[in-house]
Write an enzyme that holds these catalytic residues in place. Structure first.
Site, PDB file in Angstrom:
ATOM      1  N   PHE A 110       0.819  -1.217   0.000  1.00  0.00           N
ATOM      2  CA  PHE A 110       0.000   0.000   0.000  1.00  0.00           C
ATOM      3  C   PHE A 110       0.851   1.264   0.000  1.00  0.00           C
ATOM      4  CE2 PHE A 110       0.873  -0.162   4.507  1.00  0.00           C
ATOM      5  CZ  PHE A 110       0.689   1.116   5.004  1.00  0.00           C
ATOM      6  N   LYS A 111       2.106   1.146   0.432  1.00  0.00           N
ATOM      7  CA  LYS A 111       2.977   2.329   0.493  1.00  0.00           C
ATOM      8  C   LYS A 111       3.181   2.951  -0.895  1.00  0.00           C
ATOM      9  CE  LYS A 111       3.661   1.306   4.842  1.00  0.00           C
ATOM     10  NZ  LYS A 111       4.779   1.025   5.671  1.00  0.00           N
ATOM     11  N   ASP A 112       2.991   2.144  -1.953  1.00  0.00           N
ATOM     12  CA  ASP A 112       3.171   2.668  -3.316  1.00  0.00           C
ATOM     13  C   ASP A 112       2.227   3.829  -3.605  1.00  0.00           C
ATOM     14  OD1 ASP A 112       5.196   0.909  -4.140  1.00  0.00           O
ATOM     15  OD2 ASP A 112       3.748  -0.641  -4.679  1.00  0.00           O
ATOM     16  N   LEU A 115       4.127   6.651  -2.119  1.00  0.00           N
ATOM     17  CA  LEU A 115       5.549   6.817  -2.463  1.00  0.00           C
ATOM     18  C   LEU A 115       5.811   6.864  -3.965  1.00  0.00           C
ATOM     19  CD1 LEU A 115       6.999   4.820   0.497  1.00  0.00           C
ATOM     20  CD2 LEU A 115       7.477   7.204  -0.055  1.00  0.00           C
ATOM     21  N   THR A 146       7.772   0.245   3.590  1.00  0.00           N
ATOM     22  CA  THR A 146       8.096   1.634   3.223  1.00  0.00           C
ATOM     23  C   THR A 146       9.419   1.693   2.476  1.00  0.00           C
ATOM     24  OG1 THR A 146       6.874   2.703   5.009  1.00  0.00           O
ATOM     25  CG2 THR A 146       8.741   3.895   4.154  1.00  0.00           C
TER      26      THR A 146
END
Length: 495
Positions: A110-112, A115, A146
């Site tokens: 989900f960090k994509d 980021l 992350t």
């Protein structure tokens, strides 16, 4: 005009661009704006809009000093061909609930969502003192996801460099390889002897080191900034997927405009669920936000007792990205829930730093608990839920999502309120654990486990993950916690 200041004082007055470039306030607080919620997003107009258009509206409300053209460019670059689903965060039925897939980006986590766009935001910021040679060194501690998502976003991004620290032996084999094989001339990756909280605390100390900052600026023209969710530019893109989930529920005629929705969110650092709180402030009809924890259930204890206590055993679990005892983003929620009481926040954070614990006043806790629910799952329950979800729904979930799935099963169901479970990572990032839970062969490497999982469930491993098997390992450095500062200095000198 919208300005940003620290959660611990109101002395700063920064634009969103300045706050994103800086990352963390000088007093150790996190950047917030008192304008949050003044601009609402028109939820009636969401139906049928693509993710990119929803992002333009939500981010326009949250980051008003970016022009429409700047935001459009950032969004187009961040949410394009690198996603395996054109909906970016597709919503899918899961039994009586819904699951919001947040892992269709380039690193399968989900960090994509945040980021992929943060480096684009950074490119539109300018040095505070007009130093045109100035480079931003992104400095990040990761509990697993992350790190790779930040590396993928910032690799070879002009005017930036990135250094990522992760706890040695405390991330999955796939997560470690994702980081240690990262290409790019401006990237550094290093394992540290300790857990995530040790690494995160050291990174915060490095940010607060005035001498080091002066030295990096003088010797290398480098300023430090963060890609953790302590950076407001990391947090706000996550608000978009709550609106996207609502838009998809409207489109599928599950709800009418104005109907409330519940979200169950696996979270360690409190960023993923805080984004849901921001969405509510922007007008999204959120009934409850439910915090799902693993065995490191510091947030569960806080939400049930009002006492936050990080002085407790640290467990290394099969959901490593949530193995966190200091949930940094909680500070922002406390700021807003206490109606901007910077003195209270400063005092609480001082207590946490000095004594490892703090207690919030009873009326504040009651207010928090009105919106935030909580639950947690132990290791056995996580494994059982992976199996249960597959058996009942023919849908494979990773161990972090399984924490949320478990908590959702424990909660009383309101048949009139749809419930959305946020799925934060591809099961292929944790193939061994998933195979064990499903009773499949879990011997051999993670890559052999991926093949078994794919064959037995009819799902496909993301190509980028499977390709790690033959990728060259570039980074093998390991430093003690007190060696992190030297490592950062050397990385800056090499730029």
């Amino acid at each position: 005009m919208t300005t940003f200041h620290s959660t611990r004082s109101t002395t700063d007055s920064l634009t969103s661009k300045q706050a994103i470039r800086k990352g963390i306030a000088d007093d150790g607080g996190l950047f917030v704006t008192d304008s949050l919620g003044e601009t609402k997003v028109d939820i009636a107009s969401l139906t049928g809009k693509p993710y990119q258009q929803i992002a333009a509206e939500v981010l326009g409300a949250l980051l008003p000093d970016f022009t429409e053209a700047e935001l459009a460019q950032c969004i187009a670059d961040a949410y394009g061909e690198q996603w395996s689903d054109r909906r970016i965060t597709p919503l899918k039925p899961l039994g009586d609930d819904y699951i919001l897939e947040l892992f269709n980006g380039p690193t399968s986590a989900f960090k994509d969502v945040a980021l992929q766009i943060l480096p684009r935001f950074m490119a539109h910021t300018t040095p505070a003192d007009g130093d045109t040679d100035e480079k931003i060194m992104i400095l990040t501690a990761t509990s697993g996801d992350t790190g790779k998502a930040a590396l993928a976003g910032f690799a070879d991004a002009p005017g930036t460099a990135i250094t990522v620290f992760y706890p040695q032996g405390k991330v999955s084999q796939v997560q470690e390889l994702q980081m240690s094989t990262q290409a790019g001339a401006n990237v550094n990756v290093c394992a540290v002897e300790g857990n995530f909280d040790d690494a995160q605390s050291a990174v915060k100390r490095i940010f607060g080191d005035k001498e080091l900052a002066a030295k990096l600026a003088a010797d290398s023209h480098v300023v430090l900034s963060s890609a953790n969710s302590i950076n407001v530019g990391r947090l706000v893109p996550q608000v978009v997927y709550y609106f996207s989930a609502y838009a998809q529920l409207l489109e599928n005629q599950v709800i009418n405009v104005g109907d409330e929705v519940e979200f169950v969110v696996p979270t360690g650092n409190f960023g993923d669920i805080l984004a849901g709180y921001y969405a509510k402030m922007l007008g999204l009809p959120v009934k409850h936000l439910v915090v799902a924890s693993d065995k490191n259930n510091v947030l569960f204890d806080f939400l049930t007792t009002g006492t936050y206590n990080r002085q407790r055993p640290f467990f290394q679990t099969i959901s490593p990205s949530m193995d966190i005892l200091i949930s940094s983003n909680l500070e922002r929620m406390l700021y807003y829930m206490s109606e901007g009481d910077t003195r209270l926040i400063s005092m609480l954070m001082n207590d946490l730093s000095q004594w490892g614990t703090y207690e919030v006043p009873e009326p504040l806790l009651a207010k928090i608990r009105h919106l935030f629910g909580c639950g947690w799952a132990d290791e056995d329950q996580v494994r059982e839920m992976i199996a249960d979800c597959w058996k009942k729904n023919r849908y494979v979930i990773d161990p972090h999502t399984a924490c949320a799935y478990f908590v959702a099963q424990q909660m009383p169901r309101d048949p009139l309120t749809p419930r959305v479970i946020l799925s934060t990572a591809s099961p292929y990032k944790f193939p061994r654990v998933v195979n064990e839970a499903l009773g499949l062969d879990a011997d051999g490497t993670d890559f052999e486990c991926m093949d078994v999982l794919s064959r037995e469930t009819g799902t496909t491993a993301p190509a980028a993950l499977h390709g790690l098997e033959t990728a060259d390992v570039r980074f093998k450095d390991v430093v003690p916690i007190d060696g992190m500062e030297d490592y950062v200095e050397k990385a800056a000198q090499a730029l």
